[in-house]
Every structure is written in structure tokens, then in C-alpha cells.
Design a protein around this motif. Structure first.
Motif, PDB file in Angstrom:
ATOM      1  N   MET A 102       0.843  -1.200   0.000  1.00  0.00           N
ATOM      2  CA  MET A 102       0.000   0.000   0.000  1.00  0.00           C
ATOM      3  C   MET A 102       0.882   1.256   0.000  1.00  0.00           C
ATOM      4  N   ASN A 103       0.495   2.236  -0.792  1.00  0.00           N
ATOM      5  CA  ASN A 103       1.209   3.510  -0.739  1.00  0.00           C
ATOM      6  C   ASN A 103       0.521   4.427   0.258  1.00  0.00           C
ATOM      7  N   LEU A 104       1.306   4.780   1.288  1.00  0.00           N
ATOM      8  CA  LEU A 104       0.760   5.588   2.388  1.00  0.00           C
ATOM      9  C   LEU A 104       0.367   6.992   1.971  1.00  0.00           C
ATOM     10  N   PHE A 105       1.102   7.512   0.985  1.00  0.00           N
ATOM     11  CA  PHE A 105       0.984   8.934   0.657  1.00  0.00           C
ATOM     12  C   PHE A 105      -0.005   9.222  -0.469  1.00  0.00           C
ATOM     13  N   GLN A 106      -0.164   8.202  -1.334  1.00  0.00           N
ATOM     14  CA  GLN A 106      -1.016   8.401  -2.504  1.00  0.00           C
ATOM     15  C   GLN A 106      -2.406   8.856  -2.073  1.00  0.00           C
ATOM     16  N   ASN A 107      -2.869   9.941  -2.635  1.00  0.00           N
ATOM     17  CA  ASN A 107      -4.195  10.486  -2.297  1.00  0.00           C
ATOM     18  C   ASN A 107      -4.334  10.944  -0.852  1.00  0.00           C
ATOM     19  N   ALA A 108      -3.220  11.351  -0.241  1.00  0.00           N
ATOM     20  CA  ALA A 108      -3.312  11.965   1.094  1.00  0.00           C
ATOM     21  C   ALA A 108      -4.214  13.188   0.987  1.00  0.00           C
ATOM     22  N   LYS A 109      -4.946  13.435   2.054  1.00  0.00           N
ATOM     23  CA  LYS A 109      -5.920  14.545   2.017  1.00  0.00           C
ATOM     24  C   LYS A 109      -5.561  15.613   3.042  1.00  0.00           C
ATOM     25  N   PHE A 110      -5.725  16.871   2.647  1.00  0.00           N
ATOM     26  CA  PHE A 110      -5.534  17.951   3.602  1.00  0.00           C
ATOM     27  C   PHE A 110      -6.522  17.783   4.745  1.00  0.00           C
ATOM     28  N   PHE A 111      -6.059  17.975   5.975  1.00  0.00           N
ATOM     29  CA  PHE A 111      -6.946  17.796   7.131  1.00  0.00           C
ATOM     30  C   PHE A 111      -7.196  19.119   7.859  1.00  0.00           C
ATOM     31  N   THR A 112      -6.112  19.759   8.336  1.00  0.00           N
ATOM     32  CA  THR A 112      -6.301  21.035   9.045  1.00  0.00           C
ATOM     33  C   THR A 112      -4.982  21.802   9.134  1.00  0.00           C
ATOM     34  N   THR A 113      -5.103  23.092   9.432  1.00  0.00           N
ATOM     35  CA  THR A 113      -3.931  23.943   9.690  1.00  0.00           C
ATOM     36  C   THR A 113      -4.053  24.515  11.093  1.00  0.00           C
ATOM     37  N   VAL A 114      -2.951  24.486  11.839  1.00  0.00           N
ATOM     38  CA  VAL A 114      -2.971  25.164  13.141  1.00  0.00           C
ATOM     39  C   VAL A 114      -1.750  26.084  13.240  1.00  0.00           C
ATOM     40  N   ASN A 115      -1.863  27.087  14.102  1.00  0.00           N
ATOM     41  CA  ASN A 115      -0.771  28.048  14.287  1.00  0.00           C
ATOM     42  C   ASN A 115      -0.116  27.961  15.656  1.00  0.00           C
ATOM     43  N   HIS A 116      -0.756  27.235  16.545  1.00  0.00           N
ATOM     44  CA  HIS A 116      -0.230  27.132  17.910  1.00  0.00           C
ATOM     45  C   HIS A 116      -0.236  25.675  18.354  1.00  0.00           C
ATOM     46  N   LEU A 117       0.757  25.333  19.148  1.00  0.00           N
ATOM     47  CA  LEU A 117       0.843  23.935  19.606  1.00  0.00           C
ATOM     48  C   LEU A 117      -0.378  23.534  20.425  1.00  0.00           C
ATOM     49  N   LYS A 118      -0.969  24.494  21.119  1.00  0.00           N
ATOM     50  CA  LYS A 118      -2.135  24.153  21.948  1.00  0.00           C
ATOM     51  C   LYS A 118      -3.333  23.723  21.089  1.00  0.00           C
ATOM     52  N   ASP A 119      -3.297  24.047  19.798  1.00  0.00           N
ATOM     53  CA  ASP A 119      -4.416  23.704  18.919  1.00  0.00           C
ATOM     54  C   ASP A 119      -4.196  22.415  18.126  1.00  0.00           C
ATOM     55  N   LEU A 120      -3.121  21.694  18.407  1.00  0.00           N
ATOM     56  CA  LEU A 120      -2.846  20.475  17.634  1.00  0.00           C
ATOM     57  C   LEU A 120      -4.009  19.495  17.761  1.00  0.00           C
ATOM     58  N   PRO A 121      -4.426  18.891  16.644  1.00  0.00           N
ATOM     59  CA  PRO A 121      -5.549  17.958  16.715  1.00  0.00           C
ATOM     60  C   PRO A 121      -5.133  16.640  17.370  1.00  0.00           C
ATOM     61  N   ASN A 122      -6.113  15.930  17.839  1.00  0.00           N
ATOM     62  CA  ASN A 122      -5.844  14.633  18.440  1.00  0.00           C
ATOM     63  C   ASN A 122      -5.802  13.585  17.335  1.00  0.00           C
ATOM     64  N   THR A 123      -4.638  13.061  17.043  1.00  0.00           N
ATOM     65  CA  THR A 123      -4.500  12.065  15.976  1.00  0.00           C
ATOM     66  C   THR A 123      -4.111  10.725  16.598  1.00  0.00           C
ATOM     67  N   PRO A 124      -4.371   9.615  15.892  1.00  0.00           N
ATOM     68  CA  PRO A 124      -3.926   8.327  16.435  1.00  0.00           C
ATOM     69  C   PRO A 124      -2.395   8.227  16.438  1.00  0.00           C
ATOM     70  N   ALA A 125      -1.781   8.562  15.287  1.00  0.00           N
ATOM     71  CA  ALA A 125      -0.318   8.552  15.175  1.00  0.00           C
ATOM     72  C   ALA A 125       0.041   9.450  14.012  1.00  0.00           C
ATOM     73  N   GLU A 126       1.238  10.050  14.082  1.00  0.00           N
ATOM     74  CA  GLU A 126       1.633  10.947  12.993  1.00  0.00           C
ATOM     75  C   GLU A 126       3.143  10.891  12.754  1.00  0.00           C
ATOM     76  N   ILE A 127       3.510  11.285  11.521  1.00  0.00           N
ATOM     77  CA  ILE A 127       4.918  11.500  11.180  1.00  0.00           C
ATOM     78  C   ILE A 127       5.035  12.973  10.811  1.00  0.00           C
ATOM     79  N   ALA A 128       6.211  13.563  11.011  1.00  0.00           N
ATOM     80  CA  ALA A 128       6.358  14.984  10.707  1.00  0.00           C
ATOM     81  C   ALA A 128       7.483  15.202   9.715  1.00  0.00           C
TER      82      ALA A 128
END
Ligand code: GDP
Length: 198
Positions: free
Chosen positions: A1-27
């Protein structure tokens, strides 16, 4: 499976306090102009998913994209842009440090460095920030198409040598990458998929 193919924009935040709750992420991090946005667009096979900057370093947004496995990719602000006031630059380096050191669901970091200008002081600082987490870093040596095949081999060997001391204390993998030539896409997918599988 290609992880990136068809990735979708989710959200933009400007402050760390606004980070969304995700199951797991890479940066994804890198100096401004290193080719980070281009790399994200290339990996996702999307012309404008991440914004390729005409004035690098202006955007200080943290953008979230949803990957095909339901986890997330985080596009962090580029660092080191000379024309931003020193105080602003220092502020963002601190934010990046806070995010890298404290974000619990961050399972791995993709660091983008121009193959011709690797391991600048702030790149080393990002590696240092992340070292304490014990989590892996994958380095994309970008814009490899700007060098001849021979020069690529030499530059790649030099970076691997310079990374040796870092590799003794943290898990680091490294590869060549070119958005222009679409070089190295499958390798990134494999490394990151393994992180999510571990
Ligand atoms: P960012 O600031 O790290 O997001 O960098 P960008 O993706 O905006 O790229 C900065 C500049 O480098 C732009 O002019 C891109 O067209 C160029 N660039 C990015 N990736 C490549 C690449 O693989 N090859 C070449 N030749 N140029 C690239």
C-alpha cells in the motif's frame, strides 16, 4: 500500500495548543527552501497539496494531512529563513523543539536537507531535539538531480560519514531524493510504512 497516494488535507494550526488529536503521525521538517513542500507534493502525487513557497519562511502554519492508513503527516514550518527577524526565527525553533520533544503520537521524523547543503546548524538542532525521544529519523537528501551521478555518490557518502556520530545515539536512515526526477519515492514509503507497522 502507498501511504501517501491520495493523502488529504486535514487542518492547519498556528499554535501547539491547537494540535488535533490524531492516532499517530509523522512529521516533515527542513530548512526553508530545502524542498520540503515539493517532496510532500511528489510523495502524494499531488501538484499543490503543500504550498511550494515563492517567499520561503513566510508561512508558520502546521499543516496536517491524512494518510491512506488513517494516520497523519504533519508539515512543520521551515526554519532558517534569513529574512525573518531573529526573534521570530528563535520563537519558531523553540516551538519546533517543543513539538518534537513532547508530541506523544509522533512516531518518526522525516528531515529534508538539500544534498548540496546538508547538516546546517539548525538541522543538527532538530536531530538533537528528537534524539531524546528514541524515535527514528529518515533523512531525504533533496534536489539530488542538481548533481551529476558521480557527485551524488560522493555527496551521499560524505553525509553518511558526517551522520555516524548521530547514528550511534539515534536511529537514522538516509536516502537520495529528487522531486523533479521523482527519485526515491518508494524508499520513503517503505521506511515510513515500517514505522507505522512497528
Ligand atoms: P520548502 O521551502 O522546503 O518547502 O521548499 P520548496 O518545495 O518550496 O522548494 C524550494 C525551491 O526548490 C523551489 O524553487 C522548488 O522548485 C525547488 N525544488 C524543490 N525540489 C526540487 C528538486 O527535487 N529538484 C530541483 N531541481 N528543484 C527542486
Amino acid at each position: 500500500m502507498n501511504l501517501f497516494q491520495n493523502a488529504k488535507f486535514f487542518t492547519t494550526v498556528n499554535h501547539l495548543k491547537d494540535l488535533p488529536n490524531t492516532p499517530a503521525e509523522i512529521a516533515f521538517v527542513g530548512r526553508s527552501n530545502a524542498g520540503k513542500s515539493s517532496a510532500i507534493n511528489t510523495l502524494c502525487n499531488h501538484v499543490r497539496l503543500a504550498y511550494v513557497s515563492k517567499t520561503p519562511g513566510r508561512t508558520q502554519h502546521i499543516n496536517f494531512f491524512e494518510l491512506t492508513n488513517g494516520n497523519f503527516m504533519v508539515d512543520l514550518p521551515g526554519y532558517g529563513y534569513a529574512q525573518v527577524p531573529e526573534a521570530v526565527r528563535a520563537h519558531w525553533v523553540k516551538l519546533l523543539g517543543d513539538y518534537l520533544q513532547t508530541r506523544k503520537q509522533l512516531i518518526g521524523l522525516v528531515l529534508i536537507m538539500d544534498l548540496r547543503h546538508p547538516l546546517k546548524a539548525l538541522d543538527v538542532q532538530m536531530l538533537n531535539f528528537f534524539a531524546l525521544t528514541g524515535r527514528p529519523v529518515h533523512i531525504l537528501l533533496s534536489k539530488s538531480d542538481k548533481l551529476s551521478k558521480n557527485e551524488q555518490i560522493k555527496a551521499f557518502a560524505a553525509v553518511k560519514k558526517a551522520l555516524k556520530p548521530f547514528m550511534e545515539r539515534q536511529q537514522i536512515t538516509v536516502q537520495l531524493f529528487s522531486s523533479l526526477k521523482k527519485q526515491g519515492i518508494e524508499e520513503v514509503n517503505q521506511v515510513v510504512s515500517q514505522w507505522f507497522a512497528d
